[in-house]
Design a protein around this motif. Structure first.
Motif, PDB file in Angstrom:
ATOM      1  N   MET A  18       3.289 -10.408   5.447  1.00 19.99           N
ATOM      2  CA  MET A  18       4.364 -11.330   5.050  1.00 19.99           C
ATOM      3  C   MET A  18       4.619 -12.361   6.143  1.00 19.99           C
ATOM      4  SD  MET A  18       7.102  -8.612   3.455  1.00 19.99           S
ATOM      5  CE  MET A  18       6.514  -7.190   2.537  1.00 19.99           C
ATOM      6  N   ASP A  19       4.695 -11.890   7.385  1.00 23.14           N
ATOM      7  CA  ASP A  19       5.003 -12.789   8.500  1.00 23.14           C
ATOM      8  C   ASP A  19       3.886 -13.797   8.738  1.00 23.14           C
ATOM      9  OD1 ASP A  19       7.382 -11.460   8.865  1.00 23.14           O
ATOM     10  OD2 ASP A  19       6.632 -10.147  10.467  1.00 23.14           O
ATOM     11  N   SER A  20       2.649 -13.422   8.441  1.00 22.16           N
ATOM     12  CA  SER A  20       1.512 -14.315   8.662  1.00 22.16           C
ATOM     13  C   SER A  20       1.297 -15.293   7.508  1.00 22.16           C
ATOM     14  CB  SER A  20       0.242 -13.493   8.866  1.00 22.16           C
ATOM     15  OG  SER A  20      -0.137 -12.834   7.652  1.00 22.16           O
ATOM     16  N   GLY A  21       1.995 -15.051   6.397  1.00 25.77           N
ATOM     17  CA  GLY A  21       1.810 -15.909   5.234  1.00 25.77           C
ATOM     18  C   GLY A  21       0.771 -15.400   4.264  1.00 25.77           C
ATOM     19  N   GLN A  22       0.105 -14.313   4.609  1.00 28.57           N
ATOM     20  CA  GLN A  22      -0.877 -13.745   3.699  1.00 28.57           C
ATOM     21  C   GLN A  22      -0.207 -13.252   2.412  1.00 28.57           C
ATOM     22  OE1 GLN A  22      -3.390 -10.812   5.559  1.00 28.57           O
ATOM     23  NE2 GLN A  22      -4.394 -10.241   3.647  1.00 28.57           N
ATOM     24  N   LEU A  23       1.041 -12.773   2.564  1.00 29.55           N
ATOM     25  CA  LEU A  23       1.876 -12.417   1.423  1.00 29.55           C
ATOM     26  C   LEU A  23       3.105 -13.330   1.475  1.00 29.55           C
ATOM     27  CD1 LEU A  23       1.778  -8.487   1.375  1.00 29.55           C
ATOM     28  CD2 LEU A  23       0.814 -10.042  -0.339  1.00 29.55           C
ATOM     29  N   PRO A  24       3.033 -14.511   0.877  1.00 28.84           N
ATOM     30  CA  PRO A  24       4.145 -15.472   0.959  1.00 28.84           C
ATOM     31  C   PRO A  24       5.314 -15.066   0.061  1.00 28.84           C
ATOM     32  CG  PRO A  24       2.442 -16.326  -0.466  1.00 28.84           C
ATOM     33  CD  PRO A  24       1.901 -15.036   0.103  1.00 28.84           C
ATOM     34  N   PRO A  25       6.483 -15.696   0.229  1.00 26.97           N
ATOM     35  CA  PRO A  25       7.625 -15.413  -0.642  1.00 26.97           C
ATOM     36  C   PRO A  25       7.258 -15.574  -2.114  1.00 26.97           C
ATOM     37  CG  PRO A  25       8.336 -16.725   1.223  1.00 26.97           C
ATOM     38  CD  PRO A  25       6.843 -16.662   1.296  1.00 26.97           C
ATOM     39  N   GLY A  26       7.657 -14.603  -2.911  1.00 28.20           N
ATOM     40  CA  GLY A  26       7.359 -14.628  -4.339  1.00 28.20           C
ATOM     41  C   GLY A  26       6.094 -13.895  -4.713  1.00 28.20           C
ATOM     42  N   ALA A  27       5.233 -13.612  -3.727  1.00 27.58           N
ATOM     43  CA  ALA A  27       3.975 -12.925  -4.021  1.00 27.58           C
ATOM     44  C   ALA A  27       4.227 -11.445  -4.289  1.00 27.58           C
ATOM     45  CB  ALA A  27       3.004 -13.073  -2.853  1.00 27.58           C
ATOM     46  N   PRO A  28       3.483 -10.860  -5.227  1.00 24.39           N
ATOM     47  CA  PRO A  28       3.632  -9.419  -5.468  1.00 24.39           C
ATOM     48  C   PRO A  28       2.908  -8.622  -4.384  1.00 24.39           C
ATOM     49  CG  PRO A  28       1.932 -10.312  -6.889  1.00 24.39           C
ATOM     50  CD  PRO A  28       2.527 -11.488  -6.148  1.00 24.39           C
ATOM     51  N   LEU A  29       3.407  -7.420  -4.136  1.00 29.27           N
ATOM     52  CA  LEU A  29       2.696  -6.528  -3.225  1.00 29.27           C
ATOM     53  C   LEU A  29       1.412  -6.038  -3.887  1.00 29.27           C
ATOM     54  CD1 LEU A  29       5.448  -4.208  -1.672  1.00 29.27           C
ATOM     55  CD2 LEU A  29       4.533  -6.359  -0.802  1.00 29.27           C
ATOM     56  N   PRO A  30       0.464  -5.580  -3.097  1.00 25.30           N
ATOM     57  CA  PRO A  30      -0.728  -4.972  -3.695  1.00 25.30           C
ATOM     58  C   PRO A  30      -0.326  -3.826  -4.618  1.00 25.30           C
ATOM     59  CG  PRO A  30      -1.043  -5.320  -1.341  1.00 25.30           C
ATOM     60  CD  PRO A  30       0.390  -5.611  -1.618  1.00 25.30           C
ATOM     61  N   THR A  31      -1.102  -3.584  -5.642  1.00 21.69           N
ATOM     62  CA  THR A  31      -0.794  -2.504  -6.585  1.00 21.69           C
ATOM     63  C   THR A  31      -0.995  -1.149  -5.915  1.00 21.69           C
ATOM     64  OG1 THR A  31      -3.055  -2.357  -7.420  1.00 21.69           O
ATOM     65  CG2 THR A  31      -1.569  -3.947  -8.498  1.00 21.69           C
ATOM     66  N   THR A  32      -0.422  -0.118  -6.539  1.00 22.28           N
ATOM     67  CA  THR A  32      -0.604   1.237  -6.021  1.00 22.28           C
ATOM     68  C   THR A  32      -2.084   1.608  -5.991  1.00 22.28           C
ATOM     69  OG1 THR A  32       1.564   1.934  -6.843  1.00 22.28           O
ATOM     70  CG2 THR A  32      -0.044   3.672  -6.422  1.00 22.28           C
ATOM     71  N   ALA A  33      -2.818   1.191  -7.025  1.00 23.30           N
ATOM     72  CA  ALA A  33      -4.251   1.488  -7.078  1.00 23.30           C
ATOM     73  C   ALA A  33      -4.987   0.831  -5.907  1.00 23.30           C
ATOM     74  CB  ALA A  33      -4.833   1.022  -8.411  1.00 23.30           C
ATOM     75  N   GLU A  34      -4.633  -0.407  -5.596  1.00 20.40           N
ATOM     76  CA  GLU A  34      -5.281  -1.108  -4.488  1.00 20.40           C
ATOM     77  C   GLU A  34      -4.967  -0.445  -3.158  1.00 20.40           C
ATOM     78  OE1 GLU A  34      -5.298  -5.665  -6.352  1.00 20.40           O
ATOM     79  OE2 GLU A  34      -3.586  -4.938  -5.181  1.00 20.40           O
ATOM     80  N   LEU A  35      -3.729   0.002  -2.992  1.00 21.27           N
ATOM     81  CA  LEU A  35      -3.354   0.650  -1.737  1.00 21.27           C
ATOM     82  C   LEU A  35      -3.956   2.047  -1.631  1.00 21.27           C
ATOM     83  CD1 LEU A  35       0.380  -0.486  -1.503  1.00 21.27           C
ATOM     84  CD2 LEU A  35      -1.541  -1.305  -0.133  1.00 21.27           C
ATOM     85  N   ARG A  36      -4.115   2.717  -2.748  1.00 22.86           N
ATOM     86  CA  ARG A  36      -4.766   4.030  -2.720  1.00 22.86           C
ATOM     87  C   ARG A  36      -6.226   3.897  -2.287  1.00 22.86           C
ATOM     88  NH1 ARG A  36      -2.827   8.610  -4.784  1.00 22.86           N
ATOM     89  NH2 ARG A  36      -4.915   9.244  -5.418  1.00 22.86           N
ATOM     90  N   GLU A  37      -6.866   2.778  -2.620  1.00 23.92           N
ATOM     91  CA  GLU A  37      -8.242   2.548  -2.179  1.00 23.92           C
ATOM     92  C   GLU A  37      -8.319   2.416  -0.664  1.00 23.92           C
ATOM     93  OE1 GLU A  37      -9.604  -0.874  -4.237  1.00 23.92           O
ATOM     94  OE2 GLU A  37      -9.797   0.146  -6.192  1.00 23.92           O
ATOM     95  N   ARG A  38      -7.154   2.112  -0.027  1.00 19.01           N
ATOM     96  CA  ARG A  38      -7.102   2.019   1.440  1.00 19.01           C
ATOM     97  C   ARG A  38      -6.654   3.337   2.053  1.00 19.01           C
ATOM     98  NH1 ARG A  38      -3.940  -3.684   1.063  1.00 19.01           N
ATOM     99  NH2 ARG A  38      -3.159  -3.156   3.132  1.00 19.01           N
ATOM    100  N   GLN A  39      -6.805   4.417   1.269  1.00 20.24           N
ATOM    101  CA  GLN A  39      -6.576   5.785   1.728  1.00 20.24           C
ATOM    102  C   GLN A  39      -5.098   6.111   1.969  1.00 20.24           C
ATOM    103  OE1 GLN A  39      -9.344   7.701   1.550  1.00 20.24           O
ATOM    104  NE2 GLN A  39     -10.221   5.733   0.892  1.00 20.24           N
ATOM    105  N   TYR A  40      -4.218   5.474   1.194  1.00 17.74           N
ATOM    106  CA  TYR A  40      -2.801   5.821   1.246  1.00 17.74           C
ATOM    107  C   TYR A  40      -2.448   6.617  -0.010  1.00 17.74           C
ATOM    108  CZ  TYR A  40      -2.120   2.447   5.030  1.00 17.74           C
ATOM    109  OH  TYR A  40      -2.174   1.769   6.220  1.00 17.74           O
ATOM    110  N   SER A  41      -1.683   7.685   0.157  1.00 19.70           N
ATOM    111  CA  SER A  41      -1.268   8.488  -0.989  1.00 19.70           C
ATOM    112  C   SER A  41      -0.134   7.790  -1.731  1.00 19.70           C
ATOM    113  CB  SER A  41      -0.801   9.869  -0.529  1.00 19.70           C
ATOM    114  OG  SER A  41       0.410   9.762   0.215  1.00 19.70           O
ATOM    115  N   THR A  42       0.102   8.241  -2.956  1.00 12.32           N
ATOM    116  CA  THR A  42       1.175   7.638  -3.755  1.00 12.32           C
ATOM    117  C   THR A  42       2.530   7.812  -3.090  1.00 12.32           C
ATOM    118  OG1 THR A  42      -0.054   8.039  -5.810  1.00 12.32           O
ATOM    119  CG2 THR A  42       2.320   7.671  -6.006  1.00 12.32           C
ATOM    120  N   SER A  43       2.802   8.997  -2.538  1.00 12.10           N
ATOM    121  CA  SER A  43       4.088   9.234  -1.870  1.00 12.10           C
ATOM    122  C   SER A  43       4.245   8.350  -0.636  1.00 12.10           C
ATOM    123  CB  SER A  43       4.222  10.709  -1.486  1.00 12.10           C
ATOM    124  OG  SER A  43       3.200  11.087  -0.570  1.00 12.10           O
ATOM    125  N   THR A  44       3.149   8.134   0.102  1.00 10.81           N
ATOM    126  CA  THR A  44       3.196   7.252   1.274  1.00 10.81           C
ATOM    127  C   THR A  44       3.516   5.823   0.848  1.00 10.81           C
ATOM    128  OG1 THR A  44       1.659   8.584   2.581  1.00 10.81           O
ATOM    129  CG2 THR A  44       1.801   6.253   3.142  1.00 10.81           C
TER     130      THR A  44
END
Length: 248
Positions: A18-44
């Motif tokens: 967000m601070d770098s502008g890669q995720l600007p104001p109004g942009a959606p966060l990555p989906t849960t599926a996309e974040l799970r591909e980065r080895q994060y669990s749903t609870s995390t």
């Protein structure tokens, strides 16, 4: 040094985007599926999203992906509400937000008599449950609810005055006081930091984990008569309160 939790690491990673502008104001966060591909669990992922929501970095609504919020604070200089300028004018919500580059608006609820809550009754000098006039409002910044402002007045002052009308009041309570021959005097603000109630969540369109500031502002005349109590609920992530204290 304590080890960083995975949820904290993910929140930090998204915050940096967000601070770098890669995720600007109004942009959606990555989906849960996309974040799970980065080895994060749903609870995390859920915990990281909750962290960012508490910080006021994102907005999440039921059925929609969380989106990045702009980092513009509403700077509230309390004296400006009660102190007139050299021409006798007081700043309005719309004027103050315009100075900050935002569009200020408000939604007025049903104006009418209500039973005085405990804290309002004590400040107005009436019994709890006695009838007082209430003007409930939701204050908007760029169309987003950011503040509740419910104003309470004694019936002997408000009845038959513009304060009882279902519509905006030119000059506000200060005009009503002037027309009644009353001069505004001391103003006091009391701040607390509770959890938002279910009603406050609904009116502000927030979740239970969003931090708020509850401000109760009381106004007396120069003779010591209580004439107004304003109960405000401010989204803490959207406000910065500034005070200037007189030397004497």
């Amino acid at each position: 040094m304590a080890r960083e939790l995975k949820s904290e690491a993910l929140a930090r990673e998204l915050r940096e985007q967000m601070d770098s502008g890669q995720l600007p104001p109004g942009a959606p966060l990555p989906t849960t599926a996309e974040l799970r591909e980065r080895q994060y669990s749903t609870s995390t992922i859920q915990t990281a999203v909750a962290i960012l929501r508490r910080e006021g970095r994102i907005e999440s609504r039921q059925g929609a992906r969380p989106r990045v919020l702009p980092r513009r604070a509403i700077i509230a200089r309390s004296a400006s509400y009660v102190t007139a300028d050299q021409e006798g004018r007081r700043a309005t919500w719309k004027q103050q937000l315009a100075e900050l580059g935002m569009v200020g608006d408000q939604m007025l609820g049903r104006v009418g008599e209500v039973a005085a809550p405990d804290d309002v009754a004590a400040l107005l000098g009436v019994e709890t449950g006695d009838s007082v006039m209430c003007r409930p409002r939701v204050m908007l910044a760029d169309g987003e609810p950011v503040q509740l402002a419910d104003s309470y007045y004694p019936l002997d002052l408000a009845s038959g005055s513009p304060l009882a009308l279902q519509g905006p009041i030119r000059g506000g309570v200060y005009r009503v006081l002037a027309e009644a021959g009353l001069e505004p005097g001391d103003c006091e603000e009391d701040l607390t930091f509770p959890q938002p109630t279910a009603e406050e969540q609904e009116r502000l369109r927030i979740g239970p984990d969003v931090c708020i500031v509850r401000m109760v502002r009381a106004l007396w005349t120069t003779t010591g008569r209580p004439v107004a109590v304003e109960v405000m609920v401010l989204r803490a992530d959207r406000h910065r309160l500034t005070y200037r204290m007189p030397a004497q």
